[in-house]
Design a protein around this motif. Structure first.
Motif, mmCIF file in Angstrom:
data_model
loop_
_atom_site.group_PDB
_atom_site.id
_atom_site.type_symbol
_atom_site.label_atom_id
_atom_site.label_comp_id
_atom_site.label_asym_id
_atom_site.label_seq_id
_atom_site.Cartn_x
_atom_site.Cartn_y
_atom_site.Cartn_z
ATOM 1 N N THR A 76 0.829 -1.200 0.000
ATOM 2 C CA THR A 76 0.000 0.000 0.000
ATOM 3 C C THR A 76 0.865 1.251 0.000
ATOM 4 O O THR A 76 2.067 1.198 0.308
ATOM 5 N N ARG A 77 0.230 2.370 -0.315
ATOM 6 C CA ARG A 77 0.932 3.662 -0.273
ATOM 7 C C ARG A 77 1.471 3.949 1.127
ATOM 8 O O ARG A 77 2.600 4.392 1.290
ATOM 9 N N GLY A 78 0.611 3.720 2.130
ATOM 10 C CA GLY A 78 1.026 3.997 3.502
ATOM 11 C C GLY A 78 2.255 3.215 3.906
ATOM 12 O O GLY A 78 3.178 3.745 4.525
ATOM 13 N N GLU A 79 2.291 1.927 3.566
ATOM 14 C CA GLU A 79 3.449 1.104 3.892
ATOM 15 C C GLU A 79 4.686 1.588 3.151
ATOM 16 O O GLU A 79 5.789 1.590 3.699
ATOM 17 N N ALA A 80 4.501 2.017 1.901
ATOM 18 C CA ALA A 80 5.631 2.506 1.112
ATOM 19 C C ALA A 80 6.222 3.767 1.734
ATOM 20 O O ALA A 80 7.452 3.907 1.854
ATOM 21 N N VAL A 81 5.359 4.693 2.161
ATOM 22 C CA VAL A 81 5.833 5.927 2.795
ATOM 23 C C VAL A 81 6.551 5.600 4.100
ATOM 24 O O VAL A 81 7.629 6.131 4.390
ATOM 25 N N PHE A 82 5.966 4.710 4.885
ATOM 26 C CA PHE A 82 6.563 4.337 6.164
ATOM 27 C C PHE A 82 7.958 3.750 5.960
ATOM 28 O O PHE A 82 8.930 4.152 6.613
ATOM 29 N N GLU A 83 8.080 2.775 5.061
ATOM 30 C CA GLU A 83 9.374 2.134 4.826
ATOM 31 C C GLU A 83 10.396 3.128 4.279
ATOM 32 O O GLU A 83 11.558 3.117 4.672
ATOM 33 N N ALA A 84 9.949 4.004 3.371
ATOM 34 C CA ALA A 84 10.865 4.970 2.788
ATOM 35 C C ALA A 84 11.412 5.931 3.830
ATOM 36 O O ALA A 84 12.603 6.267 3.828
#
Length: 227
Positions: free
Chosen positions: A211-219
């Protein structure tokens, strides 16, 4: 950087800035807070008005919506946190999605309340903030618990195996973090709108997210992007 006041309540006045574009909601919050003698309340209807106020003085407490007519409350959270380590910041928003929650907390928000779960006594909530508590809507708390339980070792910390993203993929990831649409990202980067989904799929695959949220968090955890 300003040091501001400590988390513990003090005898002096407490400055509170309420940033909310819906006038009745802003007035209702301001009126409820103004009944507390020690609170000195100011209001702003948009990002520009809020910036004018914080340029004069950083508030002890910032209550902000995220969807503002001229920008995102995320920008205000970042700016206030950069200038004060001790200002108390709470989001009051209709947005409870992964991207909004994670980004706000990582940027420095101390609490996150959804408008449909708004407390009856907002003054008590602000006092809780000043005591060092972190008021969070029940649905947001459950989301954070699920995220924590779903990570190795039970923590919300990346394993630090930094993904090897290309410069273009990092540009795309920055657009995702800012909440831009695919069309906005394409126009900003000068690329075809049809290619954006392909880049995003590559980013998801490299970061091992869905998901977008997971991508932002990991980044953010891996230092690939910064607010």
């Amino acid at each position: 950087m300003e040091t501001g006041r400590s988390n513990e309540e003090t005898e002096g006045p407490v400055s509170v800035l309420v940033v909310e574009d819906d006038a009745p909601t802003r007035w209702r919050i301001g009126d409820a807070l103004s009944r507390e003698p020690k609170f000195r309340v100011a209001g702003a209807a948009n990002l520009a008005e809020a910036r004018n106020l914080i340029n004069v003085s950083i508030p002890d407490v910032l209550l902000t919506d995220l969807q503002l007519p001229d920008g995102s409350g995320m920008e205000l959270i970042r700016e206030v946190r950069q200038r004060s380590e001790t200002a108390e910041i709470m989001v009051i928003s209709i947005l409870g999605d992964e991207e909004s929650v994670i980004s706000a907390i990582l940027l420095g928000a101390n609490g996150y309340l959804l408008k449909d779960a708004f407390p009856a006594d907002i003054a008590d909530t602000v006092r809780d903030l000043l005591r060092g508590h972190s008021p969070i809507s029940a649905s947001i708390a459950r989301f954070i618990v699920r995220r924590t339980q779903g990570r190795p070792g039970g923590g919300m910390v990346s394993d630090l195996n930094t993904a090897k993203l290309t410069p273009r993929e990092i540009d795309i990831l920055w657009g995702i973090a800012k909440g831009f649409s695919y069309a906005d990202i394409a126009d900003h980067l000068g690329i075809s709108r049809q290619t954006v989904p392909g880049y995003i799929k590559a980013v998801y695959r490299k970061l091992d997210v869905n998901t977008r949220g997971e991508a932002v968090f990991e980044a953010l955890q891996q230092g690939l992007i910064k607010f």
